[in-house]
Design an enzyme around this catalytic site. Structure first.
Site, PDB file in Angstrom:
ATOM      1  N   HIS A 126       0.846  -1.194   0.000  1.00 54.88           N
ATOM      2  CA  HIS A 126       0.000   0.000   0.000  1.00 54.88           C
ATOM      3  C   HIS A 126       0.880   1.241   0.000  1.00 54.88           C
ATOM      4  CE1 HIS A 126       0.731  -0.892   4.262  1.00 54.88           C
ATOM      5  NE2 HIS A 126       0.477   0.372   4.536  1.00 54.88           N
ATOM      6  N   HIS A 153       0.957   5.352   0.908  1.00 58.32           N
ATOM      7  CA  HIS A 153       0.347   6.438   1.669  1.00 58.32           C
ATOM      8  C   HIS A 153       0.420   7.736   0.869  1.00 58.32           C
ATOM      9  CE1 HIS A 153       0.463   4.292   5.655  1.00 58.32           C
ATOM     10  NE2 HIS A 153       1.389   3.601   4.997  1.00 58.32           N
TER      11      HIS A 153
END
Length: 138
Positions: free
Chosen positions: A102, A104
């Site tokens: 992932h 940010h």
């Protein structure tokens, strides 16, 4: 280390856990970070299973980076942030806490300190409002 399909992001991708979704397509899910470092902190989560950048398929990375850029622009517009920080952690010693790739997207505001990674939980109503505001910029 191998990918664990029981991680929280995998569960969110399967619809087993709710999230404040900003955007979703065949490539990725974009959602609000419930433990934000700043107002508008957003996560871009590729749907293909990989632990992090180190084991990700280059095709996944190629597909996701244009989306990260698009989300960064939308976050900047929706939050009126002064800057944007793009962060990605690989393995626990580097700060990774959820072992599904992932990225940010963290708005930065002049004169406002950022919170700690994985710090306090945000208000759900505010997250829902921010998700709609960011989505409206896409």
């Amino acid at each position: 280390m191998s990918y664990d399909p029981s991680n929280i992001f995998a569960k969110i991708l399967r619809g087993e856990i709710p999230a404040h979704k900003v955007f979703e397509d065949d490539t990725a899910l974009v959602m609000m970070d419930i433990f934000p470092q700043s107002r508008g902190h957003t996560l871009v989560i590729p749907k293909v299973a990989s632990r992090n950048l180190l084991d990700a398929d280059p095709a996944t990375l190629s597909a996701v980076i244009p989306l990260v850029q698009k989300i960064a622009k939308a976050v900047m517009a929706a939050t009126k942030a002064d800057g944007i920080r793009i962060v990605q952690f690989n393995e626990a010693p580097a700060g990774q806490t959820v072992f599904h790739l992932h990225i940010h997207v963290i708005p930065v505001y002049e004169g406002v300190s950022m919170g700690a990674h994985g710090g306090g939980q945000a208000d759900n109503a505010e997250l829902a409002t921010l998700a709609k505001a960011i989505a409206a910029q896409l």
